[in-house]
Write a protein that holds these residues in place. Structure first.
Motif, PDB file in Angstrom:
ATOM      1  N   UNK A 130     -75.205 -38.015  -4.034  1.00  0.00           N
ATOM      2  CA  UNK A 130     -74.947 -39.250  -3.287  1.00  0.00           C
ATOM      3  C   UNK A 130     -73.461 -39.454  -2.988  1.00  0.00           C
ATOM      4  N   UNK A 131     -72.613 -38.534  -3.445  1.00  0.00           N
ATOM      5  CA  UNK A 131     -71.171 -38.761  -3.384  1.00  0.00           C
ATOM      6  C   UNK A 131     -70.448 -37.577  -2.754  1.00  0.00           C
ATOM      7  N   UNK A 132     -69.513 -37.880  -1.854  1.00  0.00           N
ATOM      8  CA  UNK A 132     -68.713 -36.855  -1.173  1.00  0.00           C
ATOM      9  C   UNK A 132     -67.244 -37.261  -1.209  1.00  0.00           C
ATOM     10  N   UNK A 133     -66.379 -36.299  -0.967  1.00  0.00           N
ATOM     11  CA  UNK A 133     -64.945 -36.599  -0.886  1.00  0.00           C
ATOM     12  C   UNK A 133     -64.344 -35.805   0.260  1.00  0.00           C
ATOM     13  N   UNK A 134     -63.267 -36.343   0.879  1.00  0.00           N
ATOM     14  CA  UNK A 134     -62.609 -35.647   1.982  1.00  0.00           C
ATOM     15  C   UNK A 134     -61.436 -34.808   1.473  1.00  0.00           C
ATOM     16  N   UNK A 135     -61.194 -33.680   2.141  1.00  0.00           N
ATOM     17  CA  UNK A 135     -60.046 -32.852   1.773  1.00  0.00           C
ATOM     18  C   UNK A 135     -59.666 -31.964   2.942  1.00  0.00           C
ATOM     19  N   UNK A 136     -58.390 -31.672   3.049  1.00  0.00           N
ATOM     20  CA  UNK A 136     -57.892 -30.746   4.065  1.00  0.00           C
ATOM     21  C   UNK A 136     -58.402 -29.351   3.694  1.00  0.00           C
ATOM     22  N   UNK A 137     -58.993 -28.623   4.646  1.00  0.00           N
ATOM     23  CA  UNK A 137     -59.638 -27.353   4.320  1.00  0.00           C
ATOM     24  C   UNK A 137     -58.746 -26.320   3.624  1.00  0.00           C
ATOM     25  N   UNK A 138     -57.506 -26.157   4.071  1.00  0.00           N
ATOM     26  CA  UNK A 138     -56.639 -25.164   3.428  1.00  0.00           C
ATOM     27  C   UNK A 138     -56.398 -25.518   1.968  1.00  0.00           C
ATOM     28  N   UNK A 139     -56.199 -26.810   1.684  1.00  0.00           N
ATOM     29  CA  UNK A 139     -55.989 -27.244   0.311  1.00  0.00           C
ATOM     30  C   UNK A 139     -57.258 -27.042  -0.518  1.00  0.00           C
ATOM     31  N   UNK A 140     -58.407 -27.319   0.073  1.00  0.00           N
ATOM     32  CA  UNK A 140     -59.674 -27.126  -0.617  1.00  0.00           C
ATOM     33  C   UNK A 140     -59.858 -25.648  -0.988  1.00  0.00           C
ATOM     34  N   UNK A 141     -59.601 -24.763  -0.041  1.00  0.00           N
ATOM     35  CA  UNK A 141     -59.752 -23.325  -0.264  1.00  0.00           C
ATOM     36  C   UNK A 141     -58.793 -22.845  -1.346  1.00  0.00           C
ATOM     37  N   UNK A 142     -57.554 -23.318  -1.292  1.00  0.00           N
ATOM     38  CA  UNK A 142     -56.562 -22.945  -2.305  1.00  0.00           C
ATOM     39  C   UNK A 142     -56.963 -23.471  -3.680  1.00  0.00           C
ATOM     40  N   UNK A 143     -57.359 -24.740  -3.743  1.00  0.00           N
ATOM     41  CA  UNK A 143     -57.746 -25.351  -5.010  1.00  0.00           C
ATOM     42  C   UNK A 143     -58.953 -24.643  -5.612  1.00  0.00           C
ATOM     43  N   UNK A 144     -59.881 -24.219  -4.778  1.00  0.00           N
ATOM     44  CA  UNK A 144     -61.077 -23.519  -5.245  1.00  0.00           C
ATOM     45  C   UNK A 144     -60.767 -22.074  -5.654  1.00  0.00           C
ATOM     46  N   UNK A 145     -59.568 -21.591  -5.311  1.00  0.00           N
ATOM     47  CA  UNK A 145     -59.226 -20.200  -5.620  1.00  0.00           C
ATOM     48  C   UNK A 145     -60.052 -19.230  -4.805  1.00  0.00           C
ATOM     49  N   UNK A 146     -60.373 -19.631  -3.581  1.00  0.00           N
ATOM     50  CA  UNK A 146     -61.282 -18.854  -2.746  1.00  0.00           C
ATOM     51  C   UNK A 146     -60.561 -17.799  -1.912  1.00  0.00           C
ATOM     52  N   UNK A 147     -61.264 -16.706  -1.687  1.00  0.00           N
ATOM     53  CA  UNK A 147     -60.834 -15.693  -0.728  1.00  0.00           C
ATOM     54  C   UNK A 147     -61.375 -16.132   0.632  1.00  0.00           C
ATOM     55  N   UNK A 148     -60.539 -16.098   1.645  1.00  0.00           N
ATOM     56  CA  UNK A 148     -60.943 -16.481   2.999  1.00  0.00           C
ATOM     57  C   UNK A 148     -61.640 -15.294   3.661  1.00  0.00           C
ATOM     58  N   UNK A 149     -62.896 -15.492   4.079  1.00  0.00           N
ATOM     59  CA  UNK A 149     -63.726 -14.395   4.586  1.00  0.00           C
ATOM     60  C   UNK A 149     -64.543 -14.863   5.790  1.00  0.00           C
ATOM     61  N   UNK A 150     -65.237 -13.924   6.411  1.00  0.00           N
ATOM     62  CA  UNK A 150     -66.179 -14.215   7.482  1.00  0.00           C
ATOM     63  C   UNK A 150     -67.561 -13.814   6.976  1.00  0.00           C
ATOM     64  N   UNK A 151     -68.337 -14.804   6.500  1.00  0.00           N
ATOM     65  CA  UNK A 151     -69.651 -14.497   5.948  1.00  0.00           C
ATOM     66  C   UNK A 151     -70.776 -15.345   6.571  1.00  0.00           C
TER      67      UNK A 151
END
Length: 167
Positions: free
Chosen positions: A141-162
């Motif tokens: 029931x709950x969501x939050x907003x975030x700038x995508x680059x910051x979200x990806x960095x915070x998640x420690x994610x590799x940027x890919x095309x999947x």
């Protein structure tokens, strides 16, 4: 948007994770809705944003090992592309018990970070098409907003095309 008792509408464990990461203001910007935001379509309708502005947090099993894929709400994950990206033999959608065991959250409320276990994270480039994306804040029931680059960095994610290719 803090609740009347001064707490965040985000799941308490996720709000704690945000504070630990120095992102406590995001916990306060979380929005709770009376109706479910479990699916990307429900979340987009509740927020009043484009479907592609929803960041889905999806758990898969790559050769039995959990992996988190962050995908825009308008797209589907191409399992073959994930398999190739990871060098795995088999990638399947994780069952609900593995999702909860890995993340500490139920399907439909999994945030993009702040999980119980550290997992490999892949983020699809499609998330970068927006200035802000919305992700689950630990419950359906709950969501939050975030700038995508910051979200990806915070998640420690590799940027890919999947994402699935459209013909």
């Amino acid at each position: 948007m803090t609740t009347t008792d001064g707490t965040s509408p985000a799941h308490p464990r996720f709000a704690d994770a945000l504070r630990t990461l120095g992102l406590g203001e995001l916990a306060d910007r979380a929005r709770r809705f009376p109706d479910s935001t479990r699916t990307a379509a429900e979340a987009a309708a509740a927020i009043g944003c484009e479907l592609s502005q929803i960041c889905k947090s999806l758990i898969f099993a790559a050769d039995g090992v959990p992996v988190l894929v962050l995908m825009d709400g308008a797209s589907r994950v191409d399992l073959d592309r994930v398999r190739e990206e990871l060098g795995a033999e088999k990638v399947t959608r994780a069952k609900a018990d593995l999702v909860r065991e890995t993340t500490g959250y139920a399907i439909g409320g999994v945030p993009p970070f702040g999980h119980r276990s550290r997992t490999r994270v892949l983020a699809d480039r499609s998330l970068l098409a927006h200035d802000v994306v919305w992700a689950a804040a630990g419950d359906p029931h709950t969501v939050f907003p975030m700038e995508p680059k910051e979200l990806i960095t915070t998640a420690g994610a590799a940027l890919v095309d999947v994402r699935e290719r459209t013909s």
